[in-house]
Scaffold this active site. Sequence first.
Site, short mmCIF file in Angstrom:
data_model
loop_
_atom_site.label_atom_id
_atom_site.label_comp_id
_atom_site.label_asym_id
_atom_site.label_seq_id
_atom_site.Cartn_x
_atom_site.Cartn_y
_atom_site.Cartn_z
N ARG A 277 -16.63 -13.36 -25.98
CA ARG A 277 -16.41 -14.17 -27.18
C ARG A 277 -15.78 -13.35 -28.30
O ARG A 277 -16.13 -12.19 -28.50
CB ARG A 277 -17.75 -14.73 -27.69
CG ARG A 277 -18.14 -16.02 -27.05
CD ARG A 277 -19.48 -16.49 -27.54
NE ARG A 277 -20.57 -15.70 -27.01
CZ ARG A 277 -21.85 -15.84 -27.36
NH1 ARG A 277 -22.17 -16.75 -28.27
NH2 ARG A 277 -22.79 -15.12 -26.82
N ASP B 57 -19.52 -10.84 -21.84
CA ASP B 57 -19.42 -11.81 -22.93
C ASP B 57 -18.12 -11.53 -23.69
O ASP B 57 -18.05 -10.56 -24.43
CB ASP B 57 -20.64 -11.67 -23.86
CG ASP B 57 -20.69 -12.72 -24.96
OD1 ASP B 57 -19.65 -13.38 -25.19
OD2 ASP B 57 -21.75 -12.88 -25.58
N1 LIG Z 1 -21.19 -18.59 -19.18
C1 LIG Z 1 -22.38 -19.06 -19.53
N2 LIG Z 1 -22.54 -19.48 -20.80
C2 LIG Z 1 -23.75 -19.93 -21.16
C3 LIG Z 1 -24.83 -20.01 -20.28
N3 LIG Z 1 -25.89 -20.52 -20.95
C4 LIG Z 1 -25.48 -20.76 -22.21
N4 LIG Z 1 -24.19 -20.41 -22.35
C5 LIG Z 1 -23.35 -20.39 -23.53
O1 LIG Z 1 -23.81 -19.29 -24.29
C6 LIG Z 1 -23.49 -19.51 -25.66
C7 LIG Z 1 -24.75 -19.27 -26.51
O2 LIG Z 1 -24.36 -19.23 -27.83
P1 LIG Z 1 -25.22 -18.78 -29.05
O3 LIG Z 1 -26.58 -19.40 -29.01
O4 LIG Z 1 -24.38 -19.00 -30.27
O5 LIG Z 1 -25.26 -17.22 -28.91
P2 LIG Z 1 -26.22 -16.15 -28.38
O6 LIG Z 1 -25.37 -15.13 -27.73
O7 LIG Z 1 -27.32 -16.76 -27.57
O8 LIG Z 1 -26.80 -15.47 -29.71
P3 LIG Z 1 -27.90 -15.99 -30.74
O9 LIG Z 1 -28.29 -17.37 -30.33
O10 LIG Z 1 -27.22 -15.94 -32.06
O11 LIG Z 1 -29.02 -15.01 -30.66
C8 LIG Z 1 -22.94 -20.92 -25.76
O12 LIG Z 1 -21.51 -20.85 -25.78
C9 LIG Z 1 -23.41 -21.56 -24.44
O13 LIG Z 1 -22.53 -22.59 -24.02
C10 LIG Z 1 -24.64 -19.55 -18.95
O14 LIG Z 1 -25.54 -19.53 -18.13
N5 LIG Z 1 -23.39 -19.10 -18.63
#
Ligand SMILES: Nc1nc2c(ncn2[C@@H]2O[C@H](COP(=O)(O)OP(=O)(O)OP(=O)(O)O)[C@@H](O)[C@H]2O)c(=O)[nH]1
Length: 371
Positions: free
Chosen positions: A295, A293
């Site tokens: 980010r 990750d």
């Molecule tokens: N590369 C990738 N990104 C994903 C996938 N599923 C979801 N995402 C991304 O993951 C991120 C999730 O963001 P958030 O919900 O803010 O963060 P989190 O890490 O889940 O943390 P919290 O929700 O705050 O607990 C978003 O940018 C989505 O687009 C995946 O399978 N692969």
Amino acid sequence: MTASSSAYPMFDASEASIVRERAVSELRYGRPVLLMHGNLQYAVVSLDTATPEILSRFGDIAANRQELFITAQRAQKLGITAPYGALINVSDTDYEQLATIAYGFDTTANPSYRSASESLAKLEILARSALLLPAFMVFEIASSDHRFDGCVMLDAATLEHDSVAEAHFSIVARTQVPLKGIDTAEFVVFRGGVAQRDQIAIVVGSPDMSKPVPVRIHSSCITGDLFGSLKCDCGDQLRKGMQLIEQRGGGILLYLDQEGRGTGIASKMRAYGYQTAGLDTVDADATLGFGDDGRAYGAAVAMLRGLGVSSVELLTNNPRKIAAIENAGFTVRHRTPVLGLVTEENRGYLRTKVRRSGHMIDIESLKIPAE
Ligand SMILES: Nc1nc2c(ncn2[C@@H]2O[C@H](COP(=O)(O)OP(=O)(O)OP(=O)(O)O)[C@@H](O)[C@H]2O)c(=O)[nH]1
Ligand SMILES: [Zn+2]
């Protein structure tokens, strides 16, 4: 109006962030850039965007001595241990084979390679800025070689992950938007940071900025947030986050332009393809060459500062978000979990978040009601 006769240019075009953004633009158009490291110069093109014709011309100029750079994560998938990534010998490799080695689902290729230097590992940062797969054709050129003159030239030493210190943001617009189920919401648009992109802070109600402010830092998820994808919990988290903030009497939701954990929509959809074929979310990203990750939260930090926040109640399950905010000097008074609906489709994704990405979700809660 008189024309300026100043001998000085209007801005410093050699500024590292501007050079990086020009390089990003060139790479997205499939054109080469020059990466400098000390006395070394590498001509570099992105495998994600270069056409077979460009790659063939590149190979001609390199007299077939070009190599394929892959990251440490991708190298590991091919059974190669190389902490800064690997340079694969590709003299007799066609376009399809290159793509297979660089990011294919099939990882059985056994190519000859050498370990890449630390400076080339910085190409992963460039790929993230460009929202491209981290795979590049690379050719070391002599300083007497002028065939790449005119290409954007950037110094590997200036390629660092989006740091808070360099992020300058300013508010360009703020206006009330009526939202379903929310009493008052103001959209505050900030501009700055990498590529001067616009980022949104949604201020719900009138939070007291001298007290801990309920804050959700939400990375964009087009599939989940907009279309209700069942593969993840993002859309639910977004709406629950807004409701929680409303229930607290006000707070802030930061909606960050970070699709696919910052890898971009194209890479995320490729990763989804690999997930359909059986990989979990972490392995799918690693197969494409990405780390777990990557980010960065510089934009979030800058927006919170810009809004006058110093202490927060963070609505998240992600320890990295807490660490990023605390490292930037904010006090995280409290953490509130935000969990979306657990479904057959997203349960595996949520479990992987817990097991492999350290998310603080009670694994028992991931049983779907029928279990
Ligand atoms: N590369 C990738 N990104 C994903 C996938 N599923 C979801 N995402 C991304 O993951 C991120 C999730 O963001 P958030 O919900 O803010 O963060 P989190 O890490 O889940 O943390 P919290 O929700 O705050 O607990 C978003 O940018 C989505 O687009 C995946 O399978 N692969
Ligand atoms: Zn999502």
